[in-house]
Design a protein around this motif. Structure first.
Motif, PDB file in Angstrom:
ATOM      1  N   GLU A 343       0.789  -1.498   0.068  1.00 35.03           N
ATOM      2  CA  GLU A 343      -0.042  -0.118   0.055  1.00 35.03           C
ATOM      3  C   GLU A 343       0.806   1.220  -0.084  1.00 35.03           C
ATOM      4  O   GLU A 343       0.613   2.225  -0.791  1.00 35.03           O
ATOM      5  CB  GLU A 343      -1.006  -0.016   1.147  1.00 35.03           C
ATOM      6  CG  GLU A 343      -2.102  -0.999   1.120  1.00 35.03           C
ATOM      7  CD  GLU A 343      -1.712  -2.387   1.118  1.00 35.03           C
ATOM      8  OE1 GLU A 343      -2.265  -3.378   0.642  1.00 35.03           O
ATOM      9  OE2 GLU A 343      -0.561  -2.553   1.822  1.00 35.03           O
ATOM     10  N   PHE A 344       1.770   1.057   0.943  1.00 34.30           N
ATOM     11  CA  PHE A 344       2.887   2.475   0.891  1.00 34.30           C
ATOM     12  C   PHE A 344       3.520   2.473  -0.446  1.00 34.30           C
ATOM     13  O   PHE A 344       3.790   3.579  -0.902  1.00 34.30           O
ATOM     14  CB  PHE A 344       3.636   2.413   2.002  1.00 34.30           C
ATOM     15  CG  PHE A 344       4.634   3.424   2.102  1.00 34.30           C
ATOM     16  CD1 PHE A 344       4.554   4.526   2.609  1.00 34.30           C
ATOM     17  CD2 PHE A 344       6.022   3.399   1.758  1.00 34.30           C
ATOM     18  CE1 PHE A 344       5.262   5.725   2.788  1.00 34.30           C
ATOM     19  CE2 PHE A 344       6.974   4.456   1.796  1.00 34.30           C
ATOM     20  CZ  PHE A 344       6.386   5.554   2.315  1.00 34.30           C
ATOM     21  N   ILE A 345       4.005   1.344  -0.883  1.00 32.90           N
ATOM     22  CA  ILE A 345       4.781   1.316  -2.168  1.00 32.90           C
ATOM     23  C   ILE A 345       4.065   1.781  -3.273  1.00 32.90           C
ATOM     24  O   ILE A 345       4.540   2.579  -4.124  1.00 32.90           O
ATOM     25  CB  ILE A 345       5.544  -0.013  -2.505  1.00 32.90           C
ATOM     26  CG1 ILE A 345       6.489  -0.260  -1.386  1.00 32.90           C
ATOM     27  CG2 ILE A 345       5.942  -0.003  -3.802  1.00 32.90           C
ATOM     28  CD1 ILE A 345       7.065  -1.795  -1.478  1.00 32.90           C
ATOM     29  N   ASN A 346       2.841   1.515  -3.645  1.00 30.10           N
ATOM     30  CA  ASN A 346       1.967   1.553  -4.498  1.00 30.10           C
ATOM     31  C   ASN A 346       1.465   3.192  -4.577  1.00 30.10           C
ATOM     32  O   ASN A 346       1.591   3.946  -5.567  1.00 30.10           O
ATOM     33  CB  ASN A 346       0.693   0.956  -4.316  1.00 30.10           C
ATOM     34  CG  ASN A 346      -0.197   0.931  -5.732  1.00 30.10           C
ATOM     35  OD1 ASN A 346       0.194   1.195  -6.655  1.00 30.10           O
ATOM     36  ND2 ASN A 346      -1.668   1.216  -5.434  1.00 30.10           N
ATOM     37  N   GLU A 347       1.416   3.812  -3.443  1.00 34.50           N
ATOM     38  CA  GLU A 347       1.147   5.394  -3.210  1.00 34.50           C
ATOM     39  C   GLU A 347       2.403   6.056  -3.585  1.00 34.50           C
ATOM     40  O   GLU A 347       2.386   6.899  -4.366  1.00 34.50           O
ATOM     41  CB  GLU A 347       0.655   5.656  -1.540  1.00 34.50           C
ATOM     42  CG  GLU A 347       0.495   7.161  -1.498  1.00 34.50           C
ATOM     43  CD  GLU A 347      -0.775   7.739  -2.415  1.00 34.50           C
ATOM     44  OE1 GLU A 347      -0.797   8.527  -2.749  1.00 34.50           O
ATOM     45  OE2 GLU A 347      -1.759   6.778  -2.342  1.00 34.50           O
ATOM     46  N   THR A 348       3.787   5.352  -3.244  1.00 36.04           N
ATOM     47  CA  THR A 348       4.828   6.340  -3.470  1.00 36.04           C
ATOM     48  C   THR A 348       5.080   6.274  -5.131  1.00 36.04           C
ATOM     49  O   THR A 348       5.506   7.276  -5.763  1.00 36.04           O
ATOM     50  CB  THR A 348       5.993   5.670  -2.851  1.00 36.04           C
ATOM     51  OG1 THR A 348       5.620   5.564  -1.511  1.00 36.04           O
ATOM     52  CG2 THR A 348       7.048   6.548  -3.162  1.00 36.04           C
ATOM     53  N   GLY A 401      -1.483  -3.679   4.180  1.00 35.02           N
ATOM     54  CA  GLY A 401      -1.318  -2.801   5.214  1.00 35.02           C
ATOM     55  C   GLY A 401      -2.069  -1.568   5.579  1.00 35.02           C
ATOM     56  O   GLY A 401      -3.160  -1.462   4.873  1.00 35.02           O
ATOM     57  N   ASP A 402      -1.587  -0.751   6.297  1.00 32.70           N
ATOM     58  CA  ASP A 402      -2.498   0.362   6.718  1.00 32.70           C
ATOM     59  C   ASP A 402      -2.078   1.569   5.809  1.00 32.70           C
ATOM     60  O   ASP A 402      -2.634   2.574   6.240  1.00 32.70           O
ATOM     61  CB  ASP A 402      -2.337   0.713   8.196  1.00 32.70           C
ATOM     62  CG  ASP A 402      -0.900   1.142   8.682  1.00 32.70           C
ATOM     63  OD1 ASP A 402      -0.009   1.155   7.795  1.00 32.70           O
ATOM     64  OD2 ASP A 402      -0.778   1.042   9.805  1.00 32.70           O
ATOM     65  N   GLY A 403      -1.123   1.660   5.046  1.00 27.72           N
ATOM     66  CA  GLY A 403      -0.833   2.481   3.934  1.00 27.72           C
ATOM     67  C   GLY A 403       0.492   3.394   4.697  1.00 27.72           C
ATOM     68  O   GLY A 403       0.926   4.411   4.130  1.00 27.72           O
ATOM     69  N   SER A 404       0.631   3.210   5.906  1.00 27.20           N
ATOM     70  CA  SER A 404       1.820   4.048   6.618  1.00 27.20           C
ATOM     71  C   SER A 404       2.898   3.349   6.466  1.00 27.20           C
ATOM     72  O   SER A 404       3.426   2.133   5.959  1.00 27.20           O
ATOM     73  CB  SER A 404       1.742   4.035   7.953  1.00 27.20           C
ATOM     74  OG  SER A 404       1.946   2.858   8.633  1.00 27.20           O
ATOM     75  N   SER A 453      13.643   0.953  -7.469  1.00 29.00           N
ATOM     76  CA  SER A 453      12.892   1.893  -6.581  1.00 29.00           C
ATOM     77  C   SER A 453      12.010   1.165  -5.632  1.00 29.00           C
ATOM     78  O   SER A 453      12.074   1.293  -4.367  1.00 29.00           O
ATOM     79  CB  SER A 453      12.254   2.956  -7.170  1.00 29.00           C
ATOM     80  OG  SER A 453      12.992   3.606  -7.966  1.00 29.00           O
ATOM     81  N   VAL A 454      11.460   0.273  -6.264  1.00 32.99           N
ATOM     82  CA  VAL A 454      10.289  -0.624  -5.397  1.00 32.99           C
ATOM     83  C   VAL A 454      11.235  -1.394  -4.429  1.00 32.99           C
ATOM     84  O   VAL A 454      11.004  -1.838  -3.239  1.00 32.99           O
ATOM     85  CB  VAL A 454       9.657  -1.491  -6.406  1.00 32.99           C
ATOM     86  CG1 VAL A 454       8.939  -2.625  -5.494  1.00 32.99           C
ATOM     87  CG2 VAL A 454       8.525  -0.848  -7.141  1.00 32.99           C
TER      88      VAL A 454
END
Length: 604
Positions: A343-348, A401-404, A453-454
């Motif tokens: 979730e965090f990687i996708n947002e980034t 995940g919670d996105g954090s 980067s991922v």
């Protein structure tokens, strides 16, 4: 399989008598064949439904690729080849329609005939079929091509070849393949091998060829020029033998198809913006939204086309090699998946714009259903219940995940899984019971800047678990060689899947690939359940049983926890100059091999 194993029936009265008796017990010759039911197109079809038979001829398409190549022979294991050459440079006895799950129509062959249970398949060549040098395609060329590919070609051909009992000439332009196993798909698969010119290879080592010779095929395109690692240009053959076939109407419209190779994706993007390329696929949804606003787009000179499809997501992510001790335990693999903060990687990386792959056949009717296995799916899994990993029967979904950035809950679960597998934290490091550090290497090809980067984001999470993997980046040729030999711990992985999975599934997941080099089984899985389910889907007599077997296989693959899935591409994004056009009617496979650039045209 030894060459002498195959018999060639001579053109004698006895041979033709046997042929006639066999024909009386079989279906009549047909223009096409479908895996289930009948082909959708009538005998007198004008063109494939997603092709424009009135498309003009001319113009060129220039596409970009990240990486390099050191071979132009796509039929052998040796070397790295531009992937498009396998489809653009060669033809087979039958051609595939991408608007049906799995249906073939006559190409080099004018007809196909099969036994009552598809225990054999016979093809009759078109009299006009010819190679690009003008010489006719003969049955001798066909039989040599099958024998050579099956015994000296890329390992992907060997599996089908091992299931051929005999190959025999049954007429001046006919050849019959009789199979040694019950497998209804073989009648289709056997019609899809590239046909090469036998005379070109006399006195040459087929398996050792690279860039010293351009293999002669029958397709509308021939390699006009190339520079290893830099570019390859294919030109349309004005004397192409099949230009008047209904199957080819509206195809092969462009005069030139050119592939330019770049060191990384950003350099390739800049080349597109500068006009060096005129068509570019974009896999990053955020980049598509935010960076494709350069002047040519704003002027309308470059068009942004979004192409939907109905095919499975396939699997894209980072595969763990279970041949290595570090990833043999499924709990360790599960821990690696929990530590991957999608979730965090996708947002980034994409601004959260791209959904995650949830299973190998997700995004399609073949994907596993949520919750426990029921009905026919449960029945098919039951014989293997003692071998299946948690989730296969009772239901499974990827951790969310919670996105954090910290991803606390999933990292805590990952640590628990590692402890269950015998690992613990000692002085800030993840170690085994005897103090051995948990260590592995991630292998990547040069130029994969987004994937790098991922991985950088992933490593930060692993470091919080006391794990610091090493990353090795090598040139594409070395990468191909090492993955062919399974010389890696973890690596980038992408496997496309169709709406009609079949024999290729054994190449992807079959036990033979655990030790046999060059298979697609990079994870090294050895699953009797997967192999048994593949046999069921191959021999299904109706679509319901086929779908159930595929859904069951999807459960086995996904709960095997072999790959850390990332994004799925449920649409394709292609930017191209306004002169490049494609039909409004899209095939169910969407942007797939056989559509771009096959049915595109250039219109001033």
């Amino acid at each position: 399989m030894a060459k002498g194993f195959f018999s060639i029936a001579r053109h004698t009265c006895t041979g033709f008598l046997l042929f006639c008796i066999g024909s009386a017990l079989s279906a009549d010759p047909q223009q096409g064949i479908a895996m289930y039911g009948d082909p959708a197109l009538p005998q007198d079809f004008v063109s494939l439904p997603y092709a424009n038979p009135d498309a003009p001829k001319g113009g060129r398409i220039v596409m970009g690729e990240v990486g390099s190549f050191d071979s132009i022979n796509p039929h052998i294991l040796k070397g790295t080849v531009p992937w498009q050459l396998a489809s653009l440079g060669y033809e087979s006895l039958m051609g595939r329609s991408w608007d049906e799950p799995f249906t073939l129509y006559g190409l080099l062959a004018e007809s196909i005939e099969v036994g009552p249970n598809r225990e054999w398949a016979e093809f009759t060549l078109r009299p006009e079929a010819a190679f690009s040098d003008g010489s006719p395609v003969t049955i001798e060329d066909v039989m040599w091509s099958y024998t050579t590919l099956g015994t000296k070609g890329h390992p992907r051909y060997a599996g089908t070849w091992s299931m051929v009992k005999t190959m025999e000439q049954t007429g001046p332009r006919s050849v019959r393949f009789t199979f040694n196993v019950e497998d209804r798909e073989l009648a289709l698969i056997i019609g899809m091998r590239p046909i090469l010119k036998k005379a070109q290879w006399e006195g040459r080592d087929f398996a050792a060829s690279g860039i010293d010779m351009i293999p002669i095929g029958t397709s509308p395109y021939v390699i006009d020029s190339f520079e290893a690692g830099r570019y390859v240009s294919l030109k349309r053959n004005p004397d192409y033998w099949g230009r008047d076939l209904p199957f080819m109407a509206g195809q092969a419209n462009l005069d030139e198809i050119r592939m330019e190779f770049y060191g990384d994706s950003q350099v390739m993007f800049e080349a597109f913006k500068a006009g060096q390329l005129n068509s570019l696929r974009e896999n990053n949804a955020e980049k598509w939204d935010r960076q494709y606003n350069f002047p040519a787009v704003e002027r309308g000179d470059v068009v942004k086309s979004v192409i939907p499809h109905q095919r499975p997501s396939g699997m894209t992510g980072f595969v763990m090699n279970t041949r290595r001790d570090v990833f043999k335990d499924w709990r360790v693999r599960d821990a690696m998946i929990h530590a991957f903060n999608f979730e965090f990687i996708n947002e980034t990386m994409t601004g959260g714009r791209q959904p995650r792959i949830t299973s190998y056949f997700s995004n399609s009717v073949l994907g596993m259903d949520a919750g426990p296995a029921t009905g026919r799916v449960a029945e098919l899994l039951a014989p293997y219940s003692d071998q299946l990993l948690p989730g296969a029967m009772e239901g499974y979904s990827l951790p969310v995940g919670d996105g954090s950035l910290r991803n606390r809950a999933n990292l805590h679960k990952a640590m628990d899984l590692m402890e269950q597998a015998g690992w613990r934290i000692e002085q800030g490091r993840m170690v085994s019971g005897d103090g051995r550090p948990f260590a592995f290497n991630i292998l990547l090809p040069q130029g994969m800047t987004e994937e790098q980067s991922v991985i950088d984001l992933y490593i930060r999470a692993l470091e919080r678990m006391g794990i610091t993997p090493t990353v090795t980046t090598i040139d594409p040729a070395q990468f191909q060689e090492r993955t062919n030999q399974y010389d890696f711990d973890m690596t980038y992985y992408r496997r496309g899947l169709s709406l009609s999975p079949g024999n290729e599934q054994k190449l992807y997941w079959g036990a033979q690939g655990v030790t046999e080099p060059g298979s697609r089984n990079l994870m090294g899985m050895n699953s009797p359940a997967a192999e048994g389910l593949i046999d069921v889907l191959l021999n299904a007599r109706d679509r319901d049983d086929f779908v159930a077997a595929t859904k069951a296989l999807d459960r086995v693959l996904t709960t095997g926890r072999y790959v850390i899935p990332i994004y799925q591409w449920n649409v394709s994004r292609i930017a191209h100059v306004k002169e490049l056009k494609f039909p409004d009617r899209l095939p169910i496979y969407g942007d797939w091999s056989g559509w771009h650039p096959d049915v595109w045209w250039y219109e001033d």
